[in-house]
Design a protein around this motif. Structure first.
Motif, PDB file in Angstrom:
ATOM      1  N   ARG A 186      -0.802  11.776 -10.674  1.00 31.92           N
ATOM      2  CA  ARG A 186      -1.799  12.299 -11.778  1.00 31.92           C
ATOM      3  C   ARG A 186      -3.166  12.595 -11.262  1.00 31.92           C
ATOM      4  N   ALA A 187      -3.761  11.803 -10.347  1.00 34.88           N
ATOM      5  CA  ALA A 187      -5.036  11.962 -10.180  1.00 34.88           C
ATOM      6  C   ALA A 187      -5.201  13.357  -9.090  1.00 34.88           C
ATOM      7  N   ALA A 188      -4.010  13.513  -8.351  1.00 37.14           N
ATOM      8  CA  ALA A 188      -4.172  14.732  -7.599  1.00 37.14           C
ATOM      9  C   ALA A 188      -4.014  15.972  -8.223  1.00 37.14           C
ATOM     10  N   GLN A 189      -3.071  15.943  -9.477  1.00 33.28           N
ATOM     11  CA  GLN A 189      -2.898  16.886 -10.066  1.00 33.28           C
ATOM     12  C   GLN A 189      -4.196  17.195 -11.156  1.00 33.28           C
ATOM     13  N   LEU A 197      -2.590  14.560   0.619  1.00 32.31           N
ATOM     14  CA  LEU A 197      -3.528  14.609  -0.558  1.00 32.31           C
ATOM     15  C   LEU A 197      -4.428  15.812   0.015  1.00 32.31           C
ATOM     16  N   PRO A 198      -5.032  16.624  -0.884  1.00 31.93           N
ATOM     17  CA  PRO A 198      -5.965  18.075  -0.493  1.00 31.93           C
ATOM     18  C   PRO A 198      -7.395  17.390  -0.030  1.00 31.93           C
ATOM     19  N   THR A 199      -7.990  18.128   0.892  1.00 34.15           N
ATOM     20  CA  THR A 199      -9.320  17.566   1.352  1.00 34.15           C
ATOM     21  C   THR A 199     -10.181  18.891   0.903  1.00 34.15           C
ATOM     22  N   ALA A 200     -11.508  18.326   1.073  1.00 40.31           N
ATOM     23  CA  ALA A 200     -12.589  19.350   0.901  1.00 40.31           C
ATOM     24  C   ALA A 200     -13.634  18.935   1.852  1.00 40.31           C
ATOM     25  N   ARG A 201     -14.614  20.097   2.155  1.00 40.25           N
ATOM     26  CA  ARG A 201     -15.528  19.751   3.001  1.00 40.25           C
ATOM     27  C   ARG A 201     -16.768  18.927   2.472  1.00 40.25           C
ATOM     28  N   SER A 202     -17.414  18.220   3.224  1.00 36.93           N
ATOM     29  CA  SER A 202     -18.565  17.355   2.706  1.00 36.93           C
ATOM     30  C   SER A 202     -19.747  18.263   2.656  1.00 36.93           C
ATOM     31  N   GLY A 203     -20.746  17.679   1.854  1.00 36.41           N
ATOM     32  CA  GLY A 203     -21.980  18.247   1.811  1.00 36.41           C
ATOM     33  C   GLY A 203     -22.574  18.924   2.773  1.00 36.41           C
ATOM     34  N   LEU A 204     -22.763  18.368   3.849  1.00 36.65           N
ATOM     35  CA  LEU A 204     -23.511  19.070   5.157  1.00 36.65           C
ATOM     36  C   LEU A 204     -22.440  19.995   5.591  1.00 36.65           C
ATOM     37  N   ILE A 251     -13.935   7.880   4.338  1.00 38.25           N
ATOM     38  CA  ILE A 251     -13.546   9.013   3.493  1.00 38.25           C
ATOM     39  C   ILE A 251     -13.509   8.586   2.164  1.00 38.25           C
ATOM     40  N   ASP A 252     -14.010   9.459   1.174  1.00 39.06           N
ATOM     41  CA  ASP A 252     -14.274   9.430  -0.279  1.00 39.06           C
ATOM     42  C   ASP A 252     -13.487  10.199  -1.196  1.00 39.06           C
ATOM     43  N   LEU A 253     -12.856   9.445  -1.899  1.00 44.78           N
ATOM     44  CA  LEU A 253     -12.090  10.175  -3.020  1.00 44.78           C
ATOM     45  C   LEU A 253     -12.778  10.588  -4.192  1.00 44.78           C
ATOM     46  N   ASP A 254     -12.515  11.818  -4.617  1.00 46.49           N
ATOM     47  CA  ASP A 254     -13.257  12.119  -5.988  1.00 46.49           C
ATOM     48  C   ASP A 254     -12.324  13.136  -6.662  1.00 46.49           C
ATOM     49  N   ILE A 255     -12.764  13.336  -7.906  1.00 51.97           N
ATOM     50  CA  ILE A 255     -11.862  14.373  -8.528  1.00 51.97           C
ATOM     51  C   ILE A 255     -12.982  15.544  -9.077  1.00 51.97           C
ATOM     52  N   SER A 256     -12.723  16.624  -8.671  1.00 46.73           N
ATOM     53  CA  SER A 256     -13.358  17.853  -8.992  1.00 46.73           C
ATOM     54  C   SER A 256     -12.924  18.640 -10.039  1.00 46.73           C
ATOM     55  N   GLN A 257     -13.918  18.958 -11.029  1.00 42.69           N
ATOM     56  CA  GLN A 257     -13.347  20.010 -12.277  1.00 42.69           C
ATOM     57  C   GLN A 257     -12.965  21.077 -11.720  1.00 42.69           C
ATOM     58  N   ASP A 258     -13.670  21.712 -10.701  1.00 40.82           N
ATOM     59  CA  ASP A 258     -13.242  23.102 -10.327  1.00 40.82           C
ATOM     60  C   ASP A 258     -12.233  23.050  -9.311  1.00 40.82           C
ATOM     61  N   THR A 259     -11.004  23.441  -9.738  1.00 37.88           N
ATOM     62  CA  THR A 259      -9.991  23.296  -8.923  1.00 37.88           C
ATOM     63  C   THR A 259      -9.521  24.772  -8.388  1.00 37.88           C
ATOM     64  N   THR A 260     -10.192  25.882  -8.564  1.00 39.45           N
ATOM     65  CA  THR A 260      -9.761  27.072  -8.005  1.00 39.45           C
ATOM     66  C   THR A 260     -10.065  27.343  -6.654  1.00 39.45           C
ATOM     67  N   ILE A 261      -9.092  27.704  -5.919  1.00 37.73           N
ATOM     68  CA  ILE A 261      -9.092  28.150  -4.483  1.00 37.73           C
ATOM     69  C   ILE A 261      -8.437  29.449  -4.239  1.00 37.73           C
ATOM     70  N   PHE A 266       0.923  -1.268  -0.084  1.00 37.55           N
ATOM     71  CA  PHE A 266      -0.131  -0.011   0.014  1.00 37.55           C
ATOM     72  C   PHE A 266       0.883   1.306   0.120  1.00 37.55           C
ATOM     73  N   VAL A 267       0.226   2.441  -0.297  1.00 36.50           N
ATOM     74  CA  VAL A 267       0.870   3.546  -0.243  1.00 36.50           C
ATOM     75  C   VAL A 267       0.015   4.581   1.010  1.00 36.50           C
ATOM     76  N   GLU A 268       0.834   4.982   1.815  1.00 35.48           N
ATOM     77  CA  GLU A 268       0.221   5.923   2.851  1.00 35.48           C
ATOM     78  C   GLU A 268       0.258   7.423   2.477  1.00 35.48           C
ATOM     79  N   TYR A 269      -0.846   8.033   2.660  1.00 38.56           N
ATOM     80  CA  TYR A 269      -1.203   9.545   2.624  1.00 38.56           C
ATOM     81  C   TYR A 269      -1.450  10.264   3.796  1.00 38.56           C
ATOM     82  N   LEU A 270      -1.302  11.310   4.067  1.00 40.84           N
ATOM     83  CA  LEU A 270      -1.562  12.242   5.264  1.00 40.84           C
ATOM     84  C   LEU A 270      -2.452  13.287   4.874  1.00 40.84           C
ATOM     85  N   LEU A 271      -3.845  13.137   5.511  1.00 35.24           N
ATOM     86  CA  LEU A 271      -4.990  14.196   5.360  1.00 35.24           C
ATOM     87  C   LEU A 271      -5.138  15.194   6.437  1.00 35.24           C
TER      88      LEU A 271
END
Length: 555
Positions: A361-364, A416-423, A383-393, A284-289
């Motif tokens: 590549r997915a993170a980019q 890996l970058p994180t984002a807030r959930s829907g709620l 934890i859910d991983l997803d690719i968002s088209q809107d990468t502006t921060i 496995f490969v470990e990542y810090l969030l």
């Protein structure tokens, strides 16, 4: 003179029949002694730590309820550490005494298999012989305290299990294959050097062919409940495992059977079947969030998914190892969580180098992690991983991610970058809207509204005076002499202005609307004052102050 002659003595050469009696007695004695030893059989030696219930000259040795020998002496050894039991066996039993034979004491016992040895309550204990079929003869044996599970030469296979937990199995527990009993646990021993417990299992024929090099063994508790982010799982075993437990074995789904094993093959004993599945993913490969929201409900072992497909596991929540000032990090950068992306969950023959390249590549492309609710009853998160088209921060988020990246690099893990959930997004937007409402100049707006109302009243008064003056002007003789068209225009103007005079419908309606607006603004002032004190009062119930209590006047 008389001549004397000497007597001649001659030996009698004839054998006397008197010697027949003693010779016959000697021969009979020799024959009787030989016959006695021939009928006695072998002298057997049994070694034990305790000779409770065994009496010399009384305790019998039996095989299949038939007397085959008797104890002749019970003595302590020279070092007083064990008991030496001598037993005389019958002649026809001697060929059965070989290296495969076993002896044990039969006495009343209560175990998982029920109550045994009740017939010895009146007759006393006896020693049971289980003959072997080996070729080498043996006349010294250890005396077992309990009967063996199966003969040493019984058809089947014996395997060894090793585990760090010794509280799950006992001698006599069943060995199950898909719920069917195929063997028994026949021995357990704790290894002081390895600090692990080893069990010996006997799987009888013809089920021994099911044991191959790729099978896995796990404890069967009989009843297990797993309430996690993946839902509720209830596993109910057979009646035997419900009462006493046991050990099960099987091939994992999709695995080849492999080659058959020999006696003494070693396997690892897993605590449950789920732990076997988790242990398959050793690469496995470990990542810090870093999450800037509550991680309550997220536990180690929770799944990491990519659009509904599990790709990893949460390792540690929170992860403060090798991180300086953890409390300061939690306040500024967020709660650190360590996860691992497991190569075996994606596809076969995926190396760790290829996995790292794919993840970079997915993170980019904008892949980020977010907390999602997996179970509404328990509040468990995953934890859910997803690719968002809107990468502006914004600039603030860029600075935050730079600090998190530096912190993860100092800890030795990629981030890996994180984002807030829907709620969390909804809550954040509601708070932003309440903050904007709270920043509105409400008091200034009320002052301007009052000034506007006063100006409107002055305007209406001036309009009323103007209407009166116009009425007088129209009634004057000079105006009466104007052409009829001009007079008609003035009359129309008079009618129009009369609609705005006090008592008219338009005047009353405008005056009522202004009063309603004044009342709305006055009623809105406490709400705005409450929002100024507690910005989330629209989502959560505001604290209601206590009613004022009158104070007694000082005398």
């Amino acid at each position: 003179m008389t001549q004397q002659h000497s007597a001649q003595v001659s030996r009698i050469k004839q054998w006397s029949p008197i010697w027949v009696v003693p010779i016959a007695a000697v021969l009979i004695g020799i024959w009787m002694l030989y016959n006695h030893y021939q009928q006695q059989g072998a002298l057997l030696t049994l070694l034990t730590a305790d000779a409770g219930g065994i009496v010399a000259g009384k305790t019998q040795i039996k095989s299949r309820s038939v007397d085959v020998g008797q104890v002749v002496s019970v003595e302590l050894s020279d070092d007083l550490k064990q008991v030496i039991i001598k037993a005389r066996m019958k002649p026809n039993i001697t060929p059965l005494l070989n290296t495969g034979s076993q002896f044990w004491v039969v006495k009343p016992q209560v175990g998982r298999g029920g109550i045994t040895g009740l017939n010895t309550l009146l007759s006393g204990v006896y020693i049971e012989l289980q003959p072997g079929d080996a070729e080498k003869q043996q006349l010294e044996y250890p005396l077992l305290d309990a009967p063996p599970i199966a003969p040493a030469d019984a058809p089947g296979v014996r395997v060894l299990l090793s585990t760090a937990d010794s509280g799950g199995l006992a001698v006599g527990d069943p060995v199950l294959y898909r719920g069917y009993e195929v063997g028994t646990v026949e021995h357990s021993e704790f290894d002081l050097t390895l600090r692990r417990t080893q069990y010996q299992l006997y799987i009888r024929a013809p089920f021994d062919v099911l044991v191959s090099e790729n099978v896995r063994f796990w404890l069967s508790s009989g009843f297990s409940v797993d309430l996690s982010a993946e839902g509720l799982q209830v596993d109910v075993g057979s009646a035997t495992t419900l009462l006493s437990g046991g050990v099960s074995f099987d091939l994992m789904q999709g695995w080849p059977a492999g080659e058959a094993v020999n006696n003494g093959a070693e396997f690892q004993l897993f605590p449950n079947k789920q732990s076997i599945q988790d242990g398959l993913y050793s690469e496995f490969v470990e990542y810090l969030l870093f999450f800037d929201e509550s991680v309550r409900g997220l536990k180690a072992g929770a799944p990491v998914e990519y659009r509904g497909v599990r790709v990893g596991t949460v390792t540690s929540v929170p992860f403060f190892f090798s991180i300086d000032k953890p409390f300061e990090v939690s306040l500024q950068q967020g709660i650190p969580v360590l996860i691992r992306i497991e190569a075996g969950r994606l596809y076969e023959n995926l190396s760790l180098a290829q996995l790292r390249q794919e993840l970079e590549r997915a993170a980019q492309l904008g892949m980020h992690a977010a907390l999602k609710t997996g179970n509404l009853l328990t509040g468990a998160l995953y934890i859910d991983l997803d690719i968002s088209q809107d990468t502006t921060i914004d600039v603030e988020q860029q600075a935050m991610q730079a600090q998190q990246l530096a912190l993860s690099q100092s800890a030795g893990y990629p981030m890996l970058p994180t984002a807030r959930s829907g709620l969390s997004n909804i809550e954040q937007k509601v708070l932003m809207a309440l903050d904007k409402i709270n920043n509105l100049p409400v008091e200034q707006l009320l002052v301007q509204s009052e000034q506007t109302m006063q100006s409107t009243e002055v305007l209406l008064q001036n309009a009323s005076k103007m209407v009166t003056q116009l009425d007088a002007l129209v009634s004057s003789p000079q105006v009466q002499q104007l052409p009829a068209q001009l007079q008609q225009s003035l009359q129309d103007l008079q009618q129009m202005l009369a609609g705005l005079s006090p008592g008219s419908v338009a005047y009353d309606r405008l005056n009522g609307n202004l009063q309603t607006l004044d009342q709305v603004l006055r009623e809105l002032q406490p709400v705005l004052h409450t929002l100024n004190q507690q910005s989330n009062a629209l989502v959560f119930e505001a604290d209601i102050p206590n009613d004022p209590e009158p104070k007694r006047a000082k005398q």
